[in-house]
Design an enzyme around this catalytic site. Structure first.
Site, PDB file in Angstrom:
ATOM      1  N   GLU A 206      13.911 -12.795   5.355  1.00  0.00           N
ATOM      2  CA  GLU A 206      13.674 -13.238   6.734  1.00  0.00           C
ATOM      3  C   GLU A 206      12.634 -14.344   6.662  1.00  0.00           C
ATOM      4  O   GLU A 206      11.448 -14.069   6.492  1.00  0.00           O
ATOM      5  CB  GLU A 206      13.166 -12.058   7.574  1.00  0.00           C
ATOM      6  CG  GLU A 206      14.178 -10.957   7.780  1.00  0.00           C
ATOM      7  CD  GLU A 206      15.185 -11.284   8.894  1.00  0.00           C
ATOM      8  OE1 GLU A 206      14.851 -12.089   9.781  1.00  0.00           O
ATOM      9  OE2 GLU A 206      16.298 -10.732   8.855  1.00  0.00           O
ATOM     10  N   CYS A 240       7.515 -16.870  14.017  1.00  0.00           N
ATOM     11  CA  CYS A 240       8.607 -17.526  13.285  1.00  0.00           C
ATOM     12  C   CYS A 240       9.643 -18.104  14.241  1.00  0.00           C
ATOM     13  O   CYS A 240      10.360 -19.040  13.894  1.00  0.00           O
ATOM     14  CB  CYS A 240       9.251 -16.535  12.328  1.00  0.00           C
ATOM     15  SG  CYS A 240       9.778 -15.029  13.145  1.00  0.00           S
TER      16      CYS A 240
HETATM   17  P1  NAD Z   1       4.082 -15.668   2.820  1.00  0.00           P
HETATM   18  O1  NAD Z   1       5.412 -16.009   2.276  1.00  0.00           O
HETATM   19  O2  NAD Z   1       2.902 -16.467   2.360  1.00  0.00           O
HETATM   20  O3  NAD Z   1       3.704 -14.147   2.487  1.00  0.00           O
HETATM   21  C1  NAD Z   1       4.532 -13.061   2.806  1.00  0.00           C
HETATM   22  C2  NAD Z   1       4.301 -11.909   1.845  1.00  0.00           C
HETATM   23  O4  NAD Z   1       4.601 -12.326   0.516  1.00  0.00           O
HETATM   24  C3  NAD Z   1       2.875 -11.376   1.812  1.00  0.00           C
HETATM   25  O5  NAD Z   1       2.933  -9.962   1.779  1.00  0.00           O
HETATM   26  C4  NAD Z   1       2.297 -11.937   0.511  1.00  0.00           C
HETATM   27  O6  NAD Z   1       1.367 -11.075  -0.083  1.00  0.00           O
HETATM   28  C5  NAD Z   1       3.535 -12.048  -0.365  1.00  0.00           C
HETATM   29  N1  NAD Z   1       3.438 -13.171  -1.309  1.00  0.00           N
HETATM   30  C6  NAD Z   1       2.830 -14.367  -1.107  1.00  0.00           C
HETATM   31  N2  NAD Z   1       2.968 -15.162  -2.194  1.00  0.00           N
HETATM   32  C7  NAD Z   1       3.677 -14.449  -3.090  1.00  0.00           C
HETATM   33  C8  NAD Z   1       4.141 -14.723  -4.412  1.00  0.00           C
HETATM   34  N3  NAD Z   1       3.893 -15.887  -5.000  1.00  0.00           N
HETATM   35  N4  NAD Z   1       4.849 -13.769  -5.054  1.00  0.00           N
HETATM   36  C9  NAD Z   1       5.116 -12.588  -4.461  1.00  0.00           C
HETATM   37  N5  NAD Z   1       4.686 -12.258  -3.212  1.00  0.00           N
HETATM   38  C10 NAD Z   1       3.971 -13.173  -2.538  1.00  0.00           C
HETATM   39  O7  NAD Z   1       4.242 -15.727   4.407  1.00  0.00           O
HETATM   40  P2  NAD Z   1       3.150 -15.531   5.549  1.00  0.00           P
HETATM   41  O8  NAD Z   1       2.197 -16.683   5.536  1.00  0.00           O
HETATM   42  O9  NAD Z   1       2.592 -14.158   5.520  1.00  0.00           O
HETATM   43  O10 NAD Z   1       4.087 -15.641   6.864  1.00  0.00           O
HETATM   44  C11 NAD Z   1       4.437 -16.854   7.440  1.00  0.00           C
HETATM   45  C12 NAD Z   1       5.869 -17.239   7.131  1.00  0.00           C
HETATM   46  O11 NAD Z   1       6.728 -16.172   7.402  1.00  0.00           O
HETATM   47  C13 NAD Z   1       6.371 -18.382   8.006  1.00  0.00           C
HETATM   48  O12 NAD Z   1       7.145 -19.259   7.225  1.00  0.00           O
HETATM   49  C14 NAD Z   1       7.242 -17.682   9.047  1.00  0.00           C
HETATM   50  O13 NAD Z   1       8.246 -18.485   9.620  1.00  0.00           O
HETATM   51  C15 NAD Z   1       7.810 -16.585   8.249  1.00  0.00           C
HETATM   52  N6  NAD Z   1       8.195 -15.473   9.106  1.00  0.00           N
HETATM   53  C16 NAD Z   1       9.506 -15.177   9.259  1.00  0.00           C
HETATM   54  C17 NAD Z   1       9.869 -14.138  10.098  1.00  0.00           C
HETATM   55  C18 NAD Z   1      11.292 -13.736  10.296  1.00  0.00           C
HETATM   56  O14 NAD Z   1      11.488 -12.672  10.847  1.00  0.00           O
HETATM   57  N7  NAD Z   1      12.271 -14.505   9.875  1.00  0.00           N
HETATM   58  C19 NAD Z   1       8.890 -13.430  10.767  1.00  0.00           C
HETATM   59  C20 NAD Z   1       7.563 -13.774  10.578  1.00  0.00           C
HETATM   60  C21 NAD Z   1       7.216 -14.783   9.732  1.00  0.00           C
END
Ligand code: NAD
Length: 454
Positions: A206, A240
């Site tokens: 997502e 998002c």
């Molecule tokens: P992110 O991708 O930075 O982090 C999400 C999760 O991934 C966290 O739990 C983090 O610890 C983990 N993570 C981060 N880097 C990682 C790596 N290198 N390897 C493994 N795990 C890792 O996202 P965020 O900043 O928490 O959220 C914002 C993003 O999420 C935006 O792009 C937004 O559009 C998207 N989002 C999508 C939805 C949806 O339902 N489609 C909902 C909310 C947010």
């Protein structure tokens, strides 16, 4: 991570296949969320001052509604589904059995830290899986209350919480899961996909994107302004599904801009920082990123910043250069670029510059434009004459397409995403036509007719 092996053993015990076991788990979870609802709101407020009202509508009540939907439909959805047979396997009865996949890993983001951790978990539980959730490290207070709730309700051999950041996430990803459900950025989504591929693990991703919002000259401008500001202000734009940028017909631009300003003032006052109804940017890094997006832009309204509180007010930006950083990636904050267009072909040109977004919106009272919008652009889901609200209908699948995601969930779609559809044919024994058995004696023209049996 000893819980991992324990969950393996627990899943093998078949306990999660019992529907009353799952129902009981959902009910206990529901009670605990209701009991802790105020504490959850306090935790999210402590993380980034999300208004309590927003926590209730978009986090706790959202998850409670999802649990209620699951409880109401579990029996129906889990029942073997009979489908029609055909001549190729006559006589027979044909079924789809839905069975749990096994061990599910949920990795969540920070922006809706409760909903986006718990809603996938609820789907995985309903479908009979064990679950490990990893909340975001950027919202530590919420992560702590999530852990408390899950520990109060479940044994870790069934549902466990693991806290941590990138390193912990990668440790979890090195294990073999039966499904990985990830919500976050497209960049990290690629890392998750790659890790999952090593074990042939199915994923739901997502992700996000640059969500366009079109306002044409037939739109009801005042209503459009109100609904756009609502969708952009929720969570201070860190949603998002928030409209990322506006594409406005030049004839109504001035009027729309005026209405947008009016709606901001109506909702949040002249000094937005004093409003109790706006969250804060989650941390210094994102605050700095958003501030720098404003550099060199022509600000039509807003532009208020407060370093000590990571606050940026709702800001309207006029006609940004498409090559400026503001128009490169997902903004994920309270900045709203406004671009005007003359012809519909100008819209196409801009929307198609970007990867398929998670959402798209159009405000228009012209049927032909609405139809074209649906047919012409690729995006996860959208709304005509509103923003964001499609997420509130559990009968609609929620997910992206292309760069904005793989797969979808909510309601029945969640149940299906965490279930394997096992095809079963129960064959009758009273007749066994010899046609298919060797030695093959039938003329080839009959073999070439066989498609009519399938
Ligand atoms: P992110 O991708 O930075 O982090 C999400 C999760 O991934 C966290 O739990 C983090 O610890 C983990 N993570 C981060 N880097 C990682 C790596 N290198 N390897 C493994 N795990 C890792 O996202 P965020 O900043 O928490 O959220 C914002 C993003 O999420 C935006 O792009 C937004 O559009 C998207 N989002 C999508 C939805 C949806 O339902 N489609 C909902 C909310 C947010």
């Amino acid at each position: 991570m000893e819980f991992y092996e324990k969950q393996q053993v627990f899943f093998s015990s078949q306990k999660t296949k019992d529907l009353s076991f799952r129902r009981n788990a959902l009910k206990r979870l529901r009670n605990e969320i209701v009991r802790q609802e105020d504490a959850i709101a306090e935790a999210i407020y402590a993380d980034f001052k999300k208004p309590r009202f927003e926590t209730f509508i978009a986090e706790t009540q959202f998850v409670l509604a999802e649990i209620n939907t699951m409880l109401k439909n579990l029996e129906l959805w889990a029942r073997p589904e009979r489908v029609s047979g055909n001549l190729a396997n006559f006589p027979s009865r044909n079924y789809i059995y839905r069975e749990p996949l096994g061990q599910v890993l949920v990795i969540a983001p920070w922006n809706y830290p409760f909903q986006l951790t718990l809603a996938p978990m609820v789907g995985a539980i309903t479908a009979g899986n064990t679950v490990v959730v990893k909340p975001s490290e950027l919202t530590p207070n919420t992560a702590t209350i999530i852990e408390k709730i899950i520990k109060n309700v479940f044994d870790p051999e069934y549902v466990a919480v693991v806290q941590g950041g990138v390193q912990v996430s990668q440790e979890l990803l090195s294990k073999k899961w039966d499904h990985i459900f990830f919500t976050g950025s497209p960049q990290v989504g690629k890392i998750i996909y790659e890790s999952a591929a090593k074990h042939l693990t199915p994923v739901t991703l997502e992700l996000g994107g640059k969500n366009p919002c079109i306002v044409d000259e037939t739109a009801s401008i005042s209503l459009a302004a109100k609904r756009i500001i609502w969708g952009k202000s929720l969570n201070l734009g860190q949603t998002c599904l928030a409209p990322d940028y506006l594409l406005v017909h030049h004839a109504v631009k001035e009027k729309l801009v005026q209405k947008l300003k009016d709606k901001i003032v109506e909702a949040y006052g002249e000094n937005q920082a004093e409003s109790q109804d706006l969250a804060r940017v989650v941390n210094d890094r994102h605050y700095g990123r958003l501030r720098s997006l404003l550099e060199g832009q022509r600000i039509l309204y807003g532009g208020q910043t407060m370093d000590e509180d990571n606050f940026i007010g709702l800001t309207l930006v006029d006609e940004p250069d498409l090559d400026s950083p503001l128009m490169q990636g997902e903004i994920f904050g309270p900045i709203l670029p406004i671009l005007s267009y003359e012809e519909e072909s100008d819209i196409d040109e801009i929307v198609k510059r970007y990867e398929k977004p998670l959402a798209a919106y159009i405000f228009s009272n012209r049927r032909a434009s609405q139809k074209k919008f649906i047919a012409q652009y690729g995006f996860g889901g959208g709304v005509i004459n509103d923003t964001v609200i499609h997420i509130a209908n559990k009968n609609l699948p929620f997910g992206g397409v292309g760069h904005s995601g793989v797969g979808a969930y909510h309601g029945k779609t969640s149940f299906d995403v965490f279930s394997h559809k096992k095809a079963i044919v129960k064959r009758g024994r009273w007749i066994d036509p010899p046609l298919r058995y060797a030695p093959y004696k039938l003329p080839e023209r009959i073999a070439k007719w066989v498609k009519h049996l399938f």
